[in-house]
Design a protein around this motif. Structure first.
Motif, PDB file in Angstrom:
ATOM      1  N   ASP A   1       0.826  -1.210   0.000  1.00  0.00           N
ATOM      2  CA  ASP A   1       0.000   0.000   0.000  1.00  0.00           C
ATOM      3  C   ASP A   1       0.863   1.265   0.000  1.00  0.00           C
ATOM      4  O   ASP A   1       0.522   2.262  -0.654  1.00  0.00           O
ATOM      5  N   GLY A   2       1.964   1.234   0.735  1.00  0.00           N
ATOM      6  CA  GLY A   2       2.851   2.391   0.781  1.00  0.00           C
ATOM      7  C   GLY A   2       3.440   2.717  -0.570  1.00  0.00           C
ATOM      8  O   GLY A   2       3.618   3.897  -0.923  1.00  0.00           O
ATOM      9  N   GLY A   3       3.729   1.687  -1.367  1.00  0.00           N
ATOM     10  CA  GLY A   3       4.240   1.916  -2.718  1.00  0.00           C
ATOM     11  C   GLY A   3       3.183   2.532  -3.618  1.00  0.00           C
ATOM     12  O   GLY A   3       3.480   3.407  -4.446  1.00  0.00           O
ATOM     13  N   GLN A   4       1.925   2.084  -3.455  1.00  0.00           N
ATOM     14  CA  GLN A   4       0.834   2.668  -4.232  1.00  0.00           C
ATOM     15  C   GLN A   4       0.624   4.139  -3.866  1.00  0.00           C
ATOM     16  O   GLN A   4       0.359   4.983  -4.724  1.00  0.00           O
TER      17      GLN A   4
ATOM     18  N   GLU B   1       5.236  -0.522 -14.084  1.00  0.00           N
ATOM     19  CA  GLU B   1       5.591  -1.934 -14.230  1.00  0.00           C
ATOM     20  C   GLU B   1       6.992  -2.201 -13.694  1.00  0.00           C
ATOM     21  O   GLU B   1       7.228  -3.202 -13.006  1.00  0.00           O
ATOM     22  N   ILE B   2       7.928  -1.298 -13.976  1.00  0.00           N
ATOM     23  CA  ILE B   2       9.290  -1.442 -13.449  1.00  0.00           C
ATOM     24  C   ILE B   2       9.262  -1.397 -11.922  1.00  0.00           C
ATOM     25  O   ILE B   2       9.907  -2.196 -11.240  1.00  0.00           O
ATOM     26  N   GLY B   3       8.482  -0.443 -11.380  1.00  0.00           N
ATOM     27  CA  GLY B   3       8.360  -0.330  -9.932  1.00  0.00           C
ATOM     28  C   GLY B   3       7.791  -1.592  -9.309  1.00  0.00           C
ATOM     29  O   GLY B   3       8.267  -2.047  -8.268  1.00  0.00           O
ATOM     30  N   GLN B   4       6.785  -2.171  -9.968  1.00  0.00           N
ATOM     31  CA  GLN B   4       6.176  -3.398  -9.452  1.00  0.00           C
ATOM     32  C   GLN B   4       7.175  -4.548  -9.429  1.00  0.00           C
ATOM     33  O   GLN B   4       7.225  -5.322  -8.474  1.00  0.00           O
ATOM     34  N   ARG B   5       7.974  -4.625 -10.485  1.00  0.00           N
ATOM     35  CA  ARG B   5       8.964  -5.714 -10.556  1.00  0.00           C
ATOM     36  C   ARG B   5      10.034  -5.555  -9.477  1.00  0.00           C
ATOM     37  O   ARG B   5      10.409  -6.527  -8.804  1.00  0.00           O
ATOM     38  N   VAL B   6      10.504  -4.322  -9.299  1.00  0.00           N
ATOM     39  CA  VAL B   6      11.515  -4.062  -8.265  1.00  0.00           C
ATOM     40  C   VAL B   6      10.930  -4.344  -6.879  1.00  0.00           C
ATOM     41  O   VAL B   6      11.553  -4.994  -6.032  1.00  0.00           O
TER      42      VAL B   6
ATOM     43  N   LEU C   1      10.375  -7.655  -2.043  1.00  0.00           N
ATOM     44  CA  LEU C   1       9.509  -8.348  -1.088  1.00  0.00           C
ATOM     45  C   LEU C   1       9.834  -9.832  -1.030  1.00  0.00           C
ATOM     46  O   LEU C   1       9.856 -10.427   0.061  1.00  0.00           O
ATOM     47  N   ILE C   2      10.101 -10.426  -2.183  1.00  0.00           N
ATOM     48  CA  ILE C   2      10.486 -11.851  -2.214  1.00  0.00           C
ATOM     49  C   ILE C   2      11.800 -12.053  -1.465  1.00  0.00           C
ATOM     50  O   ILE C   2      11.966 -13.009  -0.697  1.00  0.00           O
TER      51      ILE C   2
END
Length: 459
Positions: free
Chosen positions: A408-411, A431-436, A441-442
């Protein structure tokens, strides 16, 4: 059998806890979205294959429970995918004003904070038992001894923050020890005098924070003496084989006099399989005995046991060492809000100190450790479990506000960038942000899982 039941108890307590906390979090998003007129496509507890699903309401929202109960999500109508037809474009999340979108995003963590405040309010009103922070005699040369702590000093506050139980004292000292700061500890002495003692924490290393750091400071809970008298003897145990009987007094172990039952336990625990010489006083006579502690493994820890129990602690002493912290219903409202704020600030400080290297990353816990804590708190009773729920609810709220794109903080970070830029970020940037964010997180999850396994294997 006991171990299997403990594991099942931990799994069940973990699933109940996660189920409650995730549901509340997602209901926060759901309620805010409905308030802002956003169409909800799916409300899911868990990820992966669906094991239960029903449709409700005019919008036919899918309410589902999925196979992997480690999270959840609320899928909202969005024109950027195929979830919206032309008639429903005004109901799409991305077509709402930016302040509404940010409100919907923050509502999930906010729901966790509200739940935690409600649980803390309940605990404050009902009253929670805790150990009165009386100090034991500090070891010579320890920071506590240098600070002048004496037996039965009662801690009143740490750096001005009131402390009514040992749990509160440890939490306050942990924060000071993590930065090796000097803590000003206000105490009431055994004679009733109020004094301030300056407790140095410079001897605390990062590794100590993973263990009993308070013991290294020399500040530990006072425990009334227990005479080294055998209360009962386990049939077939090492003590029975050595000829010990109920009522026998152990006056020396390996040639060293003892005056407290705990001294016997300490030596026995550390000497599994090794013969120990005892001097025993019984029925007006003194005799020598040799006992060999059996090796016992419980809770991942191996130690020696001879099969004797201690006499009960004097009831007057026990009552003096336990308190019930309770407040009125109105008084508990600001206290519960302050508690959530304090725990949130503490969590953020500890995360920050992990990043700077002041605190070891070994403190990062994953689902196995959390499940273990859930099981332990549930075994202690419903009130400790409620306290556990409140603590984890705060942690989930704080974690979800971290500026990591998949959280949520990233959003929120995306929307703040939109406010500054004047237009939404490009699909490619998001999309780049989501991948990073997903990779980060993983990585954190894998590290936390490694810590869990390491704790499990090392005991």
């Amino acid at each position: 059998m006991g171990t299997i039941l403990d594991v099942l108890n931990s799994i069940l307590a973990f699933l109940v806890a996660i189920g409650i906390l995730v549901t509340i979090h997602e209901l926060g998003h759901y309620a805010a979205a409905r308030l802002c007129g956003v169409k909800i496509i799916r409300f899911s507890i868990g990820f992966g294959p669906t094991i239960w699903m029903r449709k409700f309401g005019a919008s036919q929202t899918e309410w589902t429970v999925a196979a992997l109960p480690l999270g959840g999500f609320v899928k909202m109508a969005d024109t950027r995918d195929d979830s919206v037809n032309e008639l429903d474009r005004h109901l799409a999340f991305n077509n709402k004003p930016i302040w509404q979108r940010m409100f919907i995003i923050i509502a999930g963590p906010l729901a966790n904070f509200i739940l935690a405040a409600a649980l803390y309010w309940f605990i404050f009103v009902v009253g929670s038992p805790g150990a009165v922070p009386f100090v034991a005699s500090p070891p010579a040369g320890s920071p506590a001894a240098s600070a002048g702590f004496k037996t039965l000093d009662k801690v009143l506050s740490v750096d001005g923050a009131p402390a009514k139980t040992w749990g509160e004292v440890r939490l306050l000292l942990l924060e000071r020890a993590s930065v090796r700061a000097v803590a000003t500890v206000e105490v009431e002495t055994a004679s009733g005098e109020i004094v301030r003692r300056q407790l140095a924490t410079a001897n605390i290393e990062k590794a100590d924070l993973d263990q009993d750091f308070a013991a290294k400071l020399g500040i530990e809970a006072y425990q009334p003496p227990i005479p080294p008298i055998v209360e009962s003897v386990t049939k077939g145990g090492a003590a029975e084989a050595a000829g010990l009987k109920p009522g026998d007094r152990i006056i020396a172990v390996e040639g060293k006099p003892i005056s407290d039952f705990r001294q016997l336990l300490t030596i026995v625990s550390a000497n599994a399989g090794k013969p120990i010489g005892l001097v025993v006083q019984a029925r007006g006579e003194t005799f020598d005995a040799t006992v060999t502690p059996a090796l016992v493994t419980e809770g991942g820890r191996s130690f020696g046991r001879i099969g004797v129990t201690r006499p009960p602690i004097d009831s007057t002493s026990s009552a003096m060492l336990v308190t019930v912290v309770r407040y009125g219903a109105i008084e508990s409202i600001p206290k519960s809000i302050a508690k959530v704020w304090e725990m949130s600030a503490f969590s953020l400080k500890m995360l920050g100190r992990m990043v700077t290297g002041d605190v070891s990353w070994k403190n990062l816990s994953g689902p196995i450790t959390i499940a273990d804590y859930a099981g332990q708190s549930a075994k202690l009773g419903w009130l400790p479990f409620v306290s556990f729920l409140a603590l984890v609810s705060v942690s989930i709220g704080v974690l979800n506000l971290l500026p990591i794109p998949v959280l949520d903080g990233g959003q929120l970070l995306y929307h703040i960038a939109e406010l500054i830029k004047g237009s939404p970020l490009s699909d490619q940037a998001m999309e780049i942000g989501q991948r990073v964010g997903f990779a980060l997180l993983i990585g954190l999850s894998a590290f936390a899982f490694y810590n869990d396994v390491y704790r499990l294997v090392s005991g």
